[in-house]
Design an enzyme around this catalytic site. Structure first.
Site, PDB file in Angstrom:
ATOM      1  N   SER A   1      55.536  37.823  51.677  1.00 21.54           N
ATOM      2  CA  SER A   1      56.144  38.107  50.391  1.00 21.54           C
ATOM      3  C   SER A   1      55.187  37.943  49.210  1.00 21.54           C
ATOM      4  O   SER A   1      55.526  38.284  48.071  1.00 21.54           O
ATOM      5  CB  SER A   1      57.358  37.189  50.175  1.00 21.54           C
ATOM      6  OG  SER A   1      56.978  35.824  50.183  1.00 21.54           O
TER       7      SER A   1
ATOM      8  N   LYS B   1      53.849  33.920  41.175  1.00 25.87           N
ATOM      9  CA  LYS B   1      54.738  34.642  42.087  1.00 25.87           C
ATOM     10  C   LYS B   1      56.164  34.666  41.542  1.00 25.87           C
ATOM     11  O   LYS B   1      56.673  33.646  41.057  1.00 25.87           O
ATOM     12  CB  LYS B   1      54.703  33.982  43.469  1.00 25.87           C
ATOM     13  CG  LYS B   1      55.450  34.751  44.552  1.00 25.87           C
ATOM     14  CD  LYS B   1      55.191  34.142  45.925  1.00 25.87           C
ATOM     15  CE  LYS B   1      55.957  34.889  47.009  1.00 25.87           C
ATOM     16  NZ  LYS B   1      55.698  34.361  48.366  1.00 25.87           N
TER      17      LYS B   1
ATOM     18  N   SER C   1      54.114  34.498  54.693  1.00 21.42           N
ATOM     19  CA  SER C   1      54.094  35.140  53.383  1.00 21.42           C
ATOM     20  C   SER C   1      52.798  34.936  52.609  1.00 21.42           C
ATOM     21  O   SER C   1      52.530  35.658  51.651  1.00 21.42           O
ATOM     22  CB  SER C   1      55.274  34.647  52.541  1.00 21.42           C
ATOM     23  OG  SER C   1      56.482  35.163  53.041  1.00 21.42           O
TER      24      SER C   1
END
Length: 464
Positions: A150, A75, A174
């Site tokens: 996210s 990520k 997220s």
């Protein structure tokens, strides 16, 4: 090569010599080349020659750990040595770290080959993955729709077979919202099980956590064991018993509480409650007792506590950028301004509410083995829309109010498995949150494994 195979199968095949890391790397890069242009999930991909050489070196080396030879894109909020970490912000467009963050270092030490990054919203704010550096990540079930966030890039990479495992992070859903919208699993571990990077304050802010994403609870367990465990530099990190191998639970007689829409406190788009209630039938078929639960705590008090503590935490992270405030997106400026304006007593009072909700939740878990909520309040929305502004005529008064359904879990740092619940009338995925008391990570994954054996939703993947 079937890249929808489980991560567990892939690493076992490499360990047994049935598959080489180089073969898997070439197939992974071919898959990324084929599908990533349509969804924009993997960013900052390293060059193919370097990755192939690293995989070949892995084949020639002794077995290094449980992820030996497995390609993983990390990520883009996590530093990986030699790969740009932009956080989706133009401020960091050209930042290339010289060392790995803790979670990346643990994956690398376990034998993973870190191939690039997965896309995120700017600074990870907002459950919709778009930013001015890399653009938007599209939903593989409808590229005109959002992938969530996210960890949207991570979820899409999994859903399309570009990776078999992914790391994510979860402050306000997220890991859970993108898992629901992309038909995969996301796991928010008990707070402290997976330590964050040991920088800045390590005592006060107890909202966000790192965690794994995968196409099965068994694969979730594989990565969770790698990234879990104490870090002596952090006071709240804790020892953790391994969860792998994750075996299906004996579900007969387990009590599951269904919280629904919190008696109307969380407005839902049409069809979401129905698809989640259909998923609950799977638990009934497995012998669980599923019961509706009345709202156990005032939703608005939870929300007010949350937005205070969240703004306080986000502002602490963004404070070094205050002189570059105009370069931040509007939601980041909103969080920064709120946090900087808060008094210590406002923060204290918000934590008093959090403590009261924690005590009430603890009493609930004396009655129920797990509680269930929808994983989102809306279906994946137009990818060009920054965020929903209303749900069924109810105006959303902040950029993130439309994700209020994840807050009861986030505020308390509870473990939570986001599990697929199937597809709505438009063919878009939805999911549920299955959560329990702190420390129940292994039990939740075993419950999820039993559910997965009955449903296997992630194996019904996009035709890409």
């Amino acid at each position: 090569m079937d890249l929808i195979r489980s991560a567990t199968d892939l690493v076992s095949a490499i360990a047994s010599g049935q598959l080489t890391a180089a073969q898997l790397m070439r197939a992974t890069l071919d898959r990324i080349e084929t599908v990533n242009g349509d969804v924009n999930a993997v960013v900052a991909l390293r060059d193919a020659d370097s990755l192939t050489a690293e995989a070949e070196a892995m084949d020639a080396a002794p077995h290094t750990g449980p992820l030996h030879g497995l390609p993983i894109a990390v990520k883009d909020l996590v530093n990986v040595a030699g790969i740009p970490t932009t956080q989706g912000s133009p401020i960091f467009r050209n930042f290339i770290p010289k060392s790995d963050d803790l979670i990346a270092a643990r994956m690398r030490a376990a034998g993973a080959i870190l191939i690039g990054k997965t896309n995120v919203p700017e600074f990870g704010l907002g459950s919709h993955t778009f930013n001015p550096v890399y653009g938007a990540t599209c939903n593989p079930y409808d590229p005109a729709r959002s992938s969530g966030g996210s960890s949207g890039g991570a979820a899409v990479a999994l859903a399309t077979g570009m990776t078999a495992l992914a790391d994510g992070s979860d402050m306000m859903g997220s890991l859970r919202n993108p898992a629901a919208w992309n038909n995969v699993y996301g796991f928010r571990p008990s707070w402290g099980r997976v330590p964050s990077e040991p920088v800045g304050d390590t005592f006060l802010h107890q909202l966000s956590t790192l965690g794994p994403m995968a196409r099965s609870p068994q694969d979730i367990g594989l990565l969770l064991d790698v990234i879990s465990g104490p870090d002596t530099r952090q006071p709240h990190s804790c020892a953790s018993t391994p969860v792998s191998p994750v075996l299906p639970a004996n579900t007969k007689g387990l009590r599951i509480g269904w919280l629904g829409d919190w008696d109307g406190a969380f407005p839902m788009e049409e069809g979401i409650l129905a698809i989640c209630e259909k998923a609950l039938e799977v638990f009934r078929d497995m012998g669980c007792q599923v019961e509706p639960v009345a709202p156990p705590f005032d939703a608005e008090r939870i929300w007010n506590s949350w937005i205070t503590l969240r703004s306080w935490a986000v502002a602490a992270g963004l404070a070094p950028l205050v002189d570059q405030r105009e370069m931040l997106k509007d939601s980041a400026r909103w969080e920064l301004d709120r946090g900087l304006a808060m008094s210590a007593m406002e923060v204290h009072n918000a934590s008093v509410i959090r403590s009261a909700w924690y005590r009430r939740a603890a009493a609930l878990f004396e009655e129920y083995d797990a509680l269930v909520l929808p994983a989102a309040q809306v279906w994946p929305f137009d990818v060009t829309q920054p965020h929903p502004t209303e749900i069924n005529g109810v105006e959303m008064d902040t950029y993130h109010r439309w994700m209020q359904v994840v807050v009861p879990v986030s505020l308390l740092g509870l473990p939570c498995l986001a599990a697929p619940a199937g597809f709505g009338a438009a063919g878009l995925p939805m999911g549920i949150q299955i959560f329990g008391p702190r420390g129940s990570d292994a039990a939740l994954l075993s419950l999820g494994a039993a559910y997965h054996d009955r449903t296997r939703w992630p194996q019904k993947r996009p035709a890409m």
